[in-house]
Design a protein around this motif. Structure first.
Motif, PDB file in Angstrom:
ATOM      1  N   ARG A 147       0.885  -1.190   0.008  1.00 22.27           N
ATOM      2  CA  ARG A 147       0.078   0.117  -0.030  1.00 22.27           C
ATOM      3  C   ARG A 147       1.025   1.146   0.125  1.00 22.27           C
ATOM      4  O   ARG A 147       0.607   2.221  -0.879  1.00 22.27           O
ATOM      5  N   HIS A 148       1.840   1.316   0.827  1.00 23.07           N
ATOM      6  CA  HIS A 148       2.588   2.569   0.905  1.00 23.07           C
ATOM      7  C   HIS A 148       3.635   2.781  -0.228  1.00 23.07           C
ATOM      8  O   HIS A 148       3.994   3.864  -0.662  1.00 23.07           O
ATOM      9  N   SER A 149       3.911   1.651  -0.849  1.00 24.49           N
ATOM     10  CA  SER A 149       4.626   1.434  -2.096  1.00 24.49           C
ATOM     11  C   SER A 149       4.052   2.109  -3.050  1.00 24.49           C
ATOM     12  O   SER A 149       4.493   3.249  -3.980  1.00 24.49           O
ATOM     13  N   TYR A 150       2.539   1.915  -3.262  1.00 28.90           N
ATOM     14  CA  TYR A 150       1.788   2.437  -4.188  1.00 28.90           C
ATOM     15  C   TYR A 150       1.556   4.131  -4.277  1.00 28.90           C
ATOM     16  O   TYR A 150       1.809   4.524  -4.981  1.00 28.90           O
ATOM     17  N   ALA A 188       7.638  -4.320  -7.232  1.00 31.26           N
ATOM     18  CA  ALA A 188       7.733  -2.676  -7.972  1.00 31.26           C
ATOM     19  C   ALA A 188       7.831  -2.816  -9.259  1.00 31.26           C
ATOM     20  O   ALA A 188       7.041  -1.584  -9.895  1.00 31.26           O
ATOM     21  N   ALA A 189       8.054  -3.878  -9.962  1.00 32.36           N
ATOM     22  CA  ALA A 189       8.002  -3.733 -11.447  1.00 32.36           C
ATOM     23  C   ALA A 189       6.451  -3.772 -11.879  1.00 32.36           C
ATOM     24  O   ALA A 189       6.238  -3.085 -12.838  1.00 32.36           O
ATOM     25  N   ARG A 190       5.565  -4.405 -11.047  1.00 34.15           N
ATOM     26  CA  ARG A 190       4.073  -4.121 -11.633  1.00 34.15           C
ATOM     27  C   ARG A 190       3.567  -2.943 -11.523  1.00 34.15           C
ATOM     28  O   ARG A 190       2.543  -2.472 -12.036  1.00 34.15           O
ATOM     29  N   ILE A 191       3.815  -2.001 -10.493  1.00 34.19           N
ATOM     30  CA  ILE A 191       3.286  -0.743 -10.186  1.00 34.19           C
ATOM     31  C   ILE A 191       4.506   0.265 -10.861  1.00 34.19           C
ATOM     32  O   ILE A 191       4.156   1.654 -10.589  1.00 34.19           O
ATOM     33  N   ASN A 373      -8.083  -0.484  -5.443  1.00 30.94           N
ATOM     34  CA  ASN A 373      -7.894  -1.170  -4.542  1.00 30.94           C
ATOM     35  C   ASN A 373      -6.271  -1.577  -4.128  1.00 30.94           C
ATOM     36  O   ASN A 373      -5.471  -2.011  -4.654  1.00 30.94           O
ATOM     37  N   VAL A 374      -5.868  -0.608  -3.040  1.00 31.91           N
ATOM     38  CA  VAL A 374      -4.315  -0.281  -2.880  1.00 31.91           C
ATOM     39  C   VAL A 374      -3.734  -1.752  -2.296  1.00 31.91           C
ATOM     40  O   VAL A 374      -2.505  -1.961  -2.304  1.00 31.91           O
ATOM     41  N   ASN A 375      -4.514  -2.539  -2.214  1.00 35.45           N
ATOM     42  CA  ASN A 375      -3.908  -3.941  -1.637  1.00 35.45           C
ATOM     43  C   ASN A 375      -3.491  -4.840  -2.862  1.00 35.45           C
ATOM     44  O   ASN A 375      -2.600  -5.687  -2.769  1.00 35.45           O
ATOM     45  N   THR A 376      -4.511  -4.639  -3.696  1.00 34.82           N
ATOM     46  CA  THR A 376      -4.573  -5.589  -4.839  1.00 34.82           C
ATOM     47  C   THR A 376      -4.155  -4.951  -6.236  1.00 34.82           C
ATOM     48  O   THR A 376      -3.874  -5.665  -7.302  1.00 34.82           O
ATOM     49  N   MET A 377      -4.219  -3.602  -6.364  1.00 33.58           N
ATOM     50  CA  MET A 377      -4.041  -2.713  -7.322  1.00 33.58           C
ATOM     51  C   MET A 377      -5.009  -3.091  -8.423  1.00 33.58           C
ATOM     52  O   MET A 377      -5.133  -2.399  -9.698  1.00 33.58           O
ATOM     53  N   GLU A 378      -6.028  -3.602  -7.905  1.00 34.36           N
ATOM     54  CA  GLU A 378      -7.291  -3.897  -8.918  1.00 34.36           C
ATOM     55  C   GLU A 378      -8.010  -2.478  -9.144  1.00 34.36           C
ATOM     56  O   GLU A 378      -8.168  -1.707  -7.980  1.00 34.36           O
ATOM     57  N   ILE A 390      -8.665   6.028  -2.911  1.00 35.47           N
ATOM     58  CA  ILE A 390      -7.906   6.563  -3.836  1.00 35.47           C
ATOM     59  C   ILE A 390      -8.862   6.225  -5.203  1.00 35.47           C
ATOM     60  O   ILE A 390      -8.919   5.017  -5.402  1.00 35.47           O
ATOM     61  N   ALA A 391      -8.809   7.290  -5.969  1.00 39.31           N
ATOM     62  CA  ALA A 391      -9.463   6.859  -7.258  1.00 39.31           C
ATOM     63  C   ALA A 391      -9.020   8.068  -8.266  1.00 39.31           C
ATOM     64  O   ALA A 391      -8.645   9.068  -8.055  1.00 39.31           O
TER      65      ALA A 391
END
Length: 636
Positions: A147-150, A188-191, A373-378, A390-391
């Motif tokens: 979450r904090h990384s995102y 990290a690569a995914r975000i 969804n900051v837990n799954t990035m969905e 966050i939207a």
């Protein structure tokens, strides 16, 4: 003795001068609860010799009081200043601390780890150059780590340190360290996080904080302090970006001087440079760069200056002065990312105040495109945005502003949203880009205006806004008012809540979000009808003050009269002409105003109608008298 005093004063002066020319790095610590953020900051303060003897004595005493065993000092107690934090062993607020080394000055924000304090973390990260993401070596990458990384990526912090802490509790295991590095690199690569530095350490024991630890012979990278003293800071990067000066105020001490004051957010400016003022687009040349200490040959990012121009052009607070070759953009509609920071949800259609730099404008979220969804990035659909949500949203303003994309310039691309009633900050956002429609749609000039249309009808256009509970008598009184105006030869139109929901608003329900959109649409239609020269009458519950204030703002001063049909809930429920209260009490009708949805009574309505003991006709006569009193109608 005087000679010794002179030497001391000289040493102090030299010390202060050396600090004045050091660069300043702002960084945050973040991560999950109990990963050692506060302990790390306390250790940095201790190792940089920034503690006085009485502070050390106090923290040693507190370490014994709050449970640290043996001779070890709990450095987290230097930072966790709130009593609630000390008792629970967690950080709640954002704690800012200053320290310095021979090479650089530092301001560090210790941000909370709990999910419910995400907004505090965003606040601490908003000005940071570096994020130190703490990971407990025993636990690895957790949900809050992601979450904090995102959030760090979203806010645009370019340098991330993954500090793999508590290595002493895993016997300084290289295998454990490598596993965490591998897991984090995949995430990290995914975000889209690219610049990551991994450092194994023990904040409690001091390993790899200042000097390399002999307990980590397999690690050959930098220490934490070594990284912080050498990493490039945003201020240095922003000096290479195009020049931007958000105008804070127009400096006019006398008739012979007119300058434009503010802090340079990016770039470099010199006398003779060609500039453009946004959003007006007018151009001129810099004549002087004025400061309290005299004129400058050039100014750079971070400096507070006053610019004088070669030409007399219109510049106001909130405008942005740009270098002419690379000006800021201008628009009034954007795609943005919004972080919501208030207990009351964000609702599309509700009007807020938007502050960007030194400019304040009215803003409306026209669409929530998706929530993250900051837990799954969905990406998930959403009709509202709750606390810490966050939207990605489309945003519309009531006028054009100067801006840059947030990715290019944080100062001119970031904004806050402010509640118009309480003046509380309710959200923070980042501009992605201007919507194409912002540049394609323009107001068309017409020769027959509102005054001409009203004059032909022999009346002053206005908007009569009836509000009150269901069953209060709004529609009956509004209908009687229109009949009386019609008999007087006035040109009117009545917009009734139920009637509008059969057509224009038939797609809307009764959730808070739908109620806001219902009133927004009606207010826009009413505005057009007022422009047509009509006396417009609306009869809607319109339960929220914010939307009634929005409707008022759409027409000119003196054209809006709020009519509060003040009927007590028990009386309205007893009347219950449509049987709606009975359904609501049985649970068959959700979100019903007065039962399970709030009604915010007007605080200063132009007309207040007490319906108990008064007839519909008597109430209508009160409204007609108010119209005369406000010079909408001539004398009776």
């Amino acid at each position: 003795m005087a000679h010794v005093s002179d030497l001391i004063a000289s040493d102090i002066g030299e010390y202060l001068r050396s600090h004045e020319h050091k660069s300043l790095l702002r960084f945050i610590t973040c991560g999950s609860v109990d990963d050692g953020k506060s302990t790390l900051i306390g250790r940095l303060l201790f190792e940089s010799k920034m503690l006085f003897e009485d502070q050390m004595a106090a923290v040693e005493a507190d370490s014994k009081k709050y449970g640290t065993q043996g001779e070890d000092i709990d450095f987290a107690l230097l930072v966790d200043g709130l009593a609630a934090e000390r008792e629970q062993g967690i950080t709640i607020d954002v704690a800012y601390r200053f320290f310095s080394t021979d090479k650089r000055k530092f301001i560090v924000a210790d941000t909370p780890g709990h999910e419910q304090y995400t907004r505090n973390m965003v606040t601490g990260a908003s000005t940071a150059d570096v994020a130190i993401l703490m990971v407990d070596a025993r636990k690895g990458i957790l949900t809050q780590t992601r979450r904090h990384s995102y959030l760090v990526s979203l806010i645009g912090i370019r340098h991330i340190v993954v500090a793999i802490n508590k290595m002493d509790l895993v016997d300084y295991s290289e295998k454990t360290y490598r596993k965490i590095v591998e897991d984090y690199r995949d995430f990290a690569a995914r975000i889209g996080i690219e610049d990551v530095t991994f450092i194994p350490l023990s904040a409690f024991k001091g390993d790899n904080i200042i000097a390399p630890s002999d307990k980590l012979p397999w690690y050959h990278g930098t220490t934490l302090m070594g990284f912080l003293e050498t990493v490039e800071i945003d201020e240095e990067r922003m000096q290479k970006a195009p020049f931007r000066l958000p105008v804070q105020w127009v400096n006019r001490p006398n008739l012979d001087f007119r300058g434009f004051a503010g802090t340079v957010s990016s770039g470099v400016i010199q006398p003779g440079d060609r500039i453009r003022v946004q959003p007006s687009g007018k151009e001129s040349t810099v004549a002087r760069i004025v400061t309290h200490d005299g004129d400058l040959p050039q100014a750079v990012a971070g400096q507070s200056i006053t610019l004088t121009l070669a030409d007399e052009i219109d510049v106001s607070r909130g405008d942005v002065i740009s270098i002419a070759e690379h000006p800021a953009s201008s628009a009034d509609q954007f795609e943005t990312t919004i972080v919501w920071m208030h207990d009351e949800p964000l609702l599309p259609g509700r009007a807020y105040l938007l502050k960007i730099g030194t400019k304040m404008v009215r803003a409306t979220v026209t669409e929530i495109k998706y929530q993250v969804n900051v837990n799954t990035m969905e990406h998930v659909a959403a009709k509202k945005l709750d606390l810490n949500g966050i939207a990605v949203c489309n945003l519309s303003l009531d006028r054009q502003i100067a801006f840059d994309a947030y990715a290019d310039n944080r100062d001119t691309g970031a904004f806050i949203l402010v509640d118009r009633l309480s003046n509380s900050t309710v959200g923070a956002g980042m501009i992605h880009f201007a919507l194409r429609r912002s540049h394609n749609i323009h107001m068309q000039h017409v020769d027959v205006d509102k005054a001409a249309r009203g004059g032909m009808k022999g009346q002053k256009p206005c908007l009569l806004w009836f509000t009150g509970l269901s069953g209060a008598g709004k529609s009956a009184i509004a209908n009687m008012v229109e009949k009386k105006l019609h008999a007087m030869g006035r040109h009117t139109y009545l917009l009734d809540g139920d009637n509008v929901r059969h057509g224009l608003n038939k797609d809307l329900g009764f959730t808070d979000a739908d109620r806001v959109e219902n009133i927004r649409r009606v207010a826009e239609v009413a505005k057009l009808m007022v422009d047509a020269g009509l006396i417009v009458i609306t009869a809607f519950i319109s339960p929220f003050r914010s939307e009634r204030r929005m409707a008022r703002s759409l027409v000119e001063e003196g054209e809006f009269l709020e009519v509060f049909v003040d009927t007590p809930l028990e009386v309205a429920e007893e009347r219950d002409p449509k049987g709606l209260y009975k359904k609501a009490r049985r649970g068959e009708l959700k979100n019903f105003t007065g039962i399970d949805s709030p009604y915010e009574a007007p605080e200063d309505a132009e007309v207040r109608l007490k319906t108990v003991g008064n007839s519909v006709e008597a109430s209508a006569d009160q409204v007609i008298e108010a119209l005369r009193r406000h010079h909408i109608l001539g004398p009776g």
